[in-house]
Design a protein around this motif. Structure first.
Motif, PDB file in Angstrom:
ATOM      1  N   GLY A 111      28.074  54.541  13.790  1.00 45.51           N
ATOM      2  CA  GLY A 111      28.159  54.506  12.335  1.00 45.51           C
ATOM      3  C   GLY A 111      26.988  53.754  11.741  1.00 45.51           C
ATOM      4  N   ILE A 112      26.500  54.240  10.605  1.00 41.94           N
ATOM      5  CA  ILE A 112      25.377  53.623   9.900  1.00 41.94           C
ATOM      6  C   ILE A 112      25.777  53.375   8.451  1.00 41.94           C
ATOM      7  CG2 ILE A 112      23.021  53.972   9.065  1.00 41.94           C
ATOM      8  CD1 ILE A 112      22.499  55.693  11.553  1.00 41.94           C
ATOM      9  N   CYS A 113      25.744  52.124   8.018  1.00 43.92           N
ATOM     10  CA  CYS A 113      26.039  51.700   6.644  1.00 43.92           C
ATOM     11  C   CYS A 113      27.414  52.222   6.198  1.00 43.92           C
ATOM     12  CB  CYS A 113      24.924  52.119   5.695  1.00 43.92           C
ATOM     13  SG  CYS A 113      25.009  51.272   4.095  1.00 43.92           S
ATOM     14  N   ALA A 207      32.166  49.954  23.663  1.00 42.03           N
ATOM     15  CA  ALA A 207      31.066  50.415  22.791  1.00 42.03           C
ATOM     16  C   ALA A 207      31.062  51.924  22.588  1.00 42.03           C
ATOM     17  CB  ALA A 207      29.707  49.950  23.324  1.00 42.03           C
ATOM     18  N   SER A 208      32.189  52.584  22.875  1.00 39.68           N
ATOM     19  CA  SER A 208      32.268  54.005  22.552  1.00 39.68           C
ATOM     20  C   SER A 208      32.282  54.208  21.041  1.00 39.68           C
ATOM     21  CB  SER A 208      33.512  54.634  23.186  1.00 39.68           C
ATOM     22  OG  SER A 208      34.689  53.988  22.726  1.00 39.68           O
ATOM     23  N   VAL A 209      32.698  53.169  20.329  1.00 46.77           N
ATOM     24  CA  VAL A 209      32.561  53.123  18.874  1.00 46.77           C
ATOM     25  C   VAL A 209      31.668  51.937  18.541  1.00 46.77           C
ATOM     26  CG1 VAL A 209      33.724  52.876  16.658  1.00 46.77           C
ATOM     27  CG2 VAL A 209      34.870  54.088  18.538  1.00 46.77           C
ATOM     28  N   GLN A 210      30.565  52.206  17.869  1.00 48.82           N
ATOM     29  CA  GLN A 210      29.649  51.139  17.455  1.00 48.82           C
ATOM     30  C   GLN A 210      29.121  51.483  16.069  1.00 48.82           C
ATOM     31  OE1 GLN A 210      25.434  50.508  19.028  1.00 48.82           O
ATOM     32  NE2 GLN A 210      26.518  48.877  20.129  1.00 48.82           N
ATOM     33  N   ALA A 211      29.003  50.481  15.218  1.00 48.82           N
ATOM     34  CA  ALA A 211      28.550  50.745  13.855  1.00 48.82           C
ATOM     35  C   ALA A 211      27.804  49.539  13.298  1.00 48.82           C
ATOM     36  CB  ALA A 211      29.735  51.090  12.959  1.00 48.82           C
ATOM     37  N   VAL A 212      26.743  49.819  12.548  1.00 48.43           N
ATOM     38  CA  VAL A 212      25.937  48.768  11.932  1.00 48.43           C
ATOM     39  C   VAL A 212      25.875  48.985  10.427  1.00 48.43           C
ATOM     40  CG1 VAL A 212      24.568  48.411  14.017  1.00 48.43           C
ATOM     41  CG2 VAL A 212      23.756  50.021  12.283  1.00 48.43           C
ATOM     42  N   GLN A 213      25.724  47.886   9.685  1.00 51.11           N
ATOM     43  CA  GLN A 213      25.722  47.963   8.231  1.00 51.11           C
ATOM     44  C   GLN A 213      24.335  48.291   7.674  1.00 51.11           C
ATOM     45  OE1 GLN A 213      28.563  47.549   5.808  1.00 51.11           O
ATOM     46  NE2 GLN A 213      26.852  48.707   5.018  1.00 51.11           N
ATOM     47  N   TRP A 214      23.302  48.077   8.466  1.00 49.54           N
ATOM     48  CA  TRP A 214      21.938  48.366   7.996  1.00 49.54           C
ATOM     49  C   TRP A 214      21.542  49.805   8.323  1.00 49.54           C
ATOM     50  CZ3 TRP A 214      23.096  45.083  12.065  1.00 49.54           C
ATOM     51  CH2 TRP A 214      22.568  45.404  13.323  1.00 49.54           C
ATOM     52  N   HIS A 215      20.263  50.136   8.127  1.00 54.62           N
ATOM     53  CA  HIS A 215      19.783  51.515   8.281  1.00 54.62           C
ATOM     54  C   HIS A 215      18.700  51.599   9.355  1.00 54.62           C
ATOM     55  CE1 HIS A 215      21.787  53.531   4.836  1.00 54.62           C
ATOM     56  NE2 HIS A 215      21.807  52.310   4.334  1.00 54.62           N
TER      57      HIS A 215
END
Length: 237
Positions: A111-113, A207-215
């Motif tokens: 996921g991204i942002c 880590a099969s689901v990973q998401a970061v708030q930045w781009h």
């Protein structure tokens, strides 16, 4: 063999000047190129009825949920506050179904942002509809006016995380959001924060689901750490 990486589409809500059609699905080129340079094959996923999501995922090795408009607070059981921005309920419904189905099928997700936010909500978490209005403390400038490929603040990364193995700690990132993760579902954990305490990344234990708030899609050409996010995600697929 290269992995097929589905990327959920954003939706242009106006009429395009080329085909004069509303609700055109599109994917930012920087995300497409990030997948290609990381060794994957990007596959665009149009916003379709949630009943069709299972079929979309049949041949895909991984899913990227990118940025976009605000998440409708109704999916958290909340009414909208005045500071809420543009939402697209149809996209929310599609991506919530996409995330839940991918998790059920054990298909890795990045996921991204907004992607981080919709993953969090889809799996039972909640968001701040607006940081300035709702966050209990002083916040950094999370909606930068600097060019999108330039970093503006640092994030601290938990060392016993897959994210740390990819990018290390004290990472300089860009920032274009006013919503943010508030509570995290039990299947996920917080793995990075900004200095003001705002959650900047989440992931599952494997880590099969990973998401970061930045781009990272806007930074990977100038920052090898951000390209590593894409490469390591594809390695997990």
């Amino acid at each position: 063999m290269s992995k097929l990486i589905g990327i959920s589409s954003d939706v242009y809500l106006g009429a395009t000047s080329i085909i004069n059609q509303r609700l055109m699905n599109f994917i930012p080129h920087s995300t497409i190129d990030g997948v290609i340079f990381a060794g994957g094959i990007p596959v665009g996923l149009p916003n379709v009825p949630k009943e069709s999501v299972n079929g979309l995922l049949e041949r895909l090795d991984g899913i990227i949920v990118p940025g976009g408009p605000d998440v409708d607070p109704n999916f958290m059981g909340e009414e909208p506050i005045p500071e809420l921005g543009i939402t697209n309920r149809s996209r929310d419904i599609f991506e919530i179904a996409l995330v839940r189905t991918a998790v059920a099928k054990h298909i890795p997700i990045l996921g991204i942002c907004r992607g981080a936010q919709i993953i969090d909500v889809a799996l039972g978490g909640s968001l701040y509809q607006d940081l300035k209005a709702q966050y209990p403390g002083k916040v950094l400038k999370h909606n930068q006016e600097a060019p999108g490929n330039q970093p503006t603040h640092f994030v601290s990364v938990i060392h016993n995380s897959a994210l740390f193995k990819s990018i290390g700690d004290n990472v300089f990132v860009n920032s274009r959001h006013h919503q943010a993760i508030k509570s995290v579902p039990s299947d996920l954990r917080i793995v990075a924060k900004a200095s003001d305490g705002v959650i900047e990344a989440i992931e599952s234990d494997d880590a099969s689901v990973q998401a970061v708030q930045w781009h990272p899609e806007n930074m990977w050409e100038d920052d090898s750490k951000q390209l590593a996010l894409f490469k390591d995600f594809i390695d997990r697929t």
